[in-house]
Design a protein around this motif. Structure first.
Motif, PDB file in Angstrom:
ATOM      1  N   VAL A   1       0.820  -1.289   0.081  1.00  0.00           N
ATOM      2  CA  VAL A   1      -0.008   0.093  -0.038  1.00  0.00           C
ATOM      3  C   VAL A   1       0.808   1.304   0.007  1.00  0.00           C
ATOM      4  N   ARG A   2       0.880   2.070  -0.756  1.00  0.00           N
ATOM      5  CA  ARG A   2       1.181   3.457  -0.905  1.00  0.00           C
ATOM      6  C   ARG A   2       1.129   4.018   0.404  1.00  0.00           C
ATOM      7  N   PRO A   3       1.901   4.938   0.843  1.00  0.00           N
ATOM      8  CA  PRO A   3       3.397   5.532   0.284  1.00  0.00           C
ATOM      9  C   PRO A   3       4.297   4.153   0.484  1.00  0.00           C
ATOM     10  N   ILE A   4       4.857   3.825  -0.300  1.00  0.00           N
ATOM     11  CA  ILE A   4       5.991   2.667  -0.332  1.00  0.00           C
ATOM     12  C   ILE A   4       7.343   3.138  -0.968  1.00  0.00           C
ATOM     13  N   ASP A   5       8.518   2.566  -0.347  1.00  0.00           N
ATOM     14  CA  ASP A   5       9.726   2.969  -0.788  1.00  0.00           C
ATOM     15  C   ASP A   5      10.020   1.672  -1.955  1.00  0.00           C
ATOM     16  N   PHE A   6       9.987   2.274  -3.036  1.00  0.00           N
ATOM     17  CA  PHE A   6      10.140   1.146  -4.343  1.00  0.00           C
ATOM     18  C   PHE A   6      11.535   0.372  -4.229  1.00  0.00           C
ATOM     19  N   GLY A   7      12.306   0.873  -3.585  1.00  0.00           N
ATOM     20  CA  GLY A   7      13.895  -0.137  -3.212  1.00  0.00           C
ATOM     21  C   GLY A   7      13.247  -1.100  -2.434  1.00  0.00           C
ATOM     22  N   GLU A   8      12.603  -0.809  -1.135  1.00  0.00           N
ATOM     23  CA  GLU A   8      12.267  -1.899  -0.201  1.00  0.00           C
ATOM     24  C   GLU A   8      11.293  -2.718  -0.911  1.00  0.00           C
ATOM     25  N   MET A   9      10.442  -2.239  -1.614  1.00  0.00           N
ATOM     26  CA  MET A   9       9.239  -3.015  -2.324  1.00  0.00           C
ATOM     27  C   MET A   9       9.978  -4.081  -3.249  1.00  0.00           C
ATOM     28  N   THR A  10      10.797  -3.822  -4.239  1.00  0.00           N
ATOM     29  CA  THR A  10      11.459  -4.759  -4.692  1.00  0.00           C
ATOM     30  C   THR A  10      12.455  -5.725  -4.288  1.00  0.00           C
ATOM     31  N   ASN A  11      12.938  -5.280  -3.214  1.00  0.00           N
ATOM     32  CA  ASN A  11      13.886  -6.245  -2.506  1.00  0.00           C
ATOM     33  C   ASN A  11      12.981  -7.292  -1.995  1.00  0.00           C
TER      34      ASN A  11
ATOM     35  N   ALA B   1      12.983 -11.319  -2.701  1.00  0.00           N
ATOM     36  CA  ALA B   1      12.987 -12.464  -1.485  1.00  0.00           C
ATOM     37  C   ALA B   1      11.809 -13.537  -1.763  1.00  0.00           C
ATOM     38  N   ASP B   2      10.405 -12.861  -2.058  1.00  0.00           N
ATOM     39  CA  ASP B   2       9.362 -13.867  -2.250  1.00  0.00           C
ATOM     40  C   ASP B   2       9.542 -14.641  -3.291  1.00  0.00           C
ATOM     41  N   LEU B   3       9.960 -14.105  -4.618  1.00  0.00           N
ATOM     42  CA  LEU B   3      10.238 -15.070  -5.767  1.00  0.00           C
ATOM     43  C   LEU B   3      11.272 -16.046  -5.782  1.00  0.00           C
TER      44      LEU B   3
END
Length: 334
Positions: A118-128, A132-134
């Motif tokens: 959910v926004r607001p989100i740090d995109f760097g943290e999101m892609t990390n 990890a999930d994938l």
């Protein structure tokens, strides 16, 4: 032996992400570029037949940006969800706010949702987190490790942070393309903290402020937004737009109070109250009904279910805030 950058790059190319969004070109481009910068092959499209045909063939991961325009395409979203389940394709969701998230979760099969943000989100943290999930799934198709709020053993929240439903406070400064952050939720103590974050010498450690948790349940996005705006600064507010979503939210994190719409489709307020209080662990969970009816017979009918109280939907912000404060000041807790 730890993975090298080359190893990670090769693993990232196992996944091709299809970004589906109906947002403006600016938002669309920003999300796509951040995912691409993280090393993922990515393509973008709208919710249409072409995107549906790509699932499982050209793309083995979906990323949905849940804007209002996308949510208007419920029929094609249901088809996308069905194909994702059929082809064992995991889905990441980024929503503008908890209300939009609840809406898209009601459309997309929970069997396909790998992670929601959910926004607001740090995109760097999101892609990390996505990496990890994938990587946890291995090469697709692989063993599912999908998000299920009522099964806390699925993904440890402390190990892999995810949205916990707490409404963040709005930022005072404008956002930039590189970061979609806002200020941390306002939690202060009576003791001033030095700039380095350490406690001044000689003073005991400051105790963290624990906010009361409120779950608001209503099929109206307008009502949920009002509750968030009115109560989000003082309480940890989560929202659900159906009885099913409410049960899942309660299983995941027991609230101190439930604000429950008296009249909802499929499962109305009294039915949900009975379901919740039929379980021994939740029989004392306080529930306040939200209602648009203020005639004497309706109120008597509402109170016959023995809720903790009721609030009129026509009430203003200060009336609602005052009622909730009085409830908690009286020592009530779920």
């Amino acid at each position: 032996m730890p993975a090298t950058p080359v190893d990670e790059k090769l693993r990232l190319h196992d996944f091709t992400i299809l970004l589906i969004t109906e947002a403006t070109s600016y938002i669309n481009t920003t999300i796509k570029e951040r995912i691409k910068e993280a090393g993922f092959p990515v393509m973008a499209g709208i919710a249409d037949r072409e995107s549906l045909d790509r699932i499982g063939l050209k793309a083995n991961v979906l990323f949905l940006y849940a804007s209002p325009k996308l949510l208007d395409k419920q029929s094609i979203l249901q088809k996308i969800s069905s194909k994702a389940v059929e082809m064992d394709v995991p889905i990441f969701i980024l929503a503008q706010d908890p209300v939009e998230l609840a809406h898209i979760q009601a459309i997309i099969s929970p069997d396909s949702i790998l992670r929601d943000f959910v926004r607001p989100i740090d995109f760097g943290e999101m892609t990390n987190i996505m990496k990890a999930d994938l990587f946890g799934l291995g090469r697709l198709p692989g063993p599912p490790r999908f998000y299920s709020p009522c099964q806390p053993s699925d993904v440890p929240l402390a190990a892999e942070p995810e949205f916990d439903g707490i409404i963040p406070q709005p930022a005072d400064s404008p956002q930039t393309p590189d970061s979609d952050k806002t200020a941390e939720s306002a939690q202060t103590s009576d003791t001033d903290q030095p700039a380095d974050g350490n406690q001044p010498a000689g003073l005991p450690p400051a105790e963290p402020i624990v906010r009361k948790k409120i779950l608001a349940v209503d099929d109206s996005g307008t009502v949920l937004r009002s509750i968030i705006n009115w109560l989000g600064n003082e309480y940890a507010v989560t929202v659900a737009n159906s009885g099913f979503k409410a049960i899942r939210a309660i299983c995941k994190d027991r609230p101190d109070l439930v604000l429950l719409d008296y009249e909802m489709p499929v499962c109305d307020g009294p039915q949900l109250l009975r379901m919740i209080q039929s379980e021994a662990d939740y029989e004392n969970l306080p529930i306040i009904f939200l209602t648009g009816r203020n005639d004497r017979n309706s109120i008597l009918q509402i109170m016959s279910y023995h809720p903790a109280g009721y609030l009129l939907k026509s009430s203003g912000a200060e009336t609602v805030k005052s009622a909730i404060r009085k409830f908690f000041d009286a020592g009530n807790r779920g």
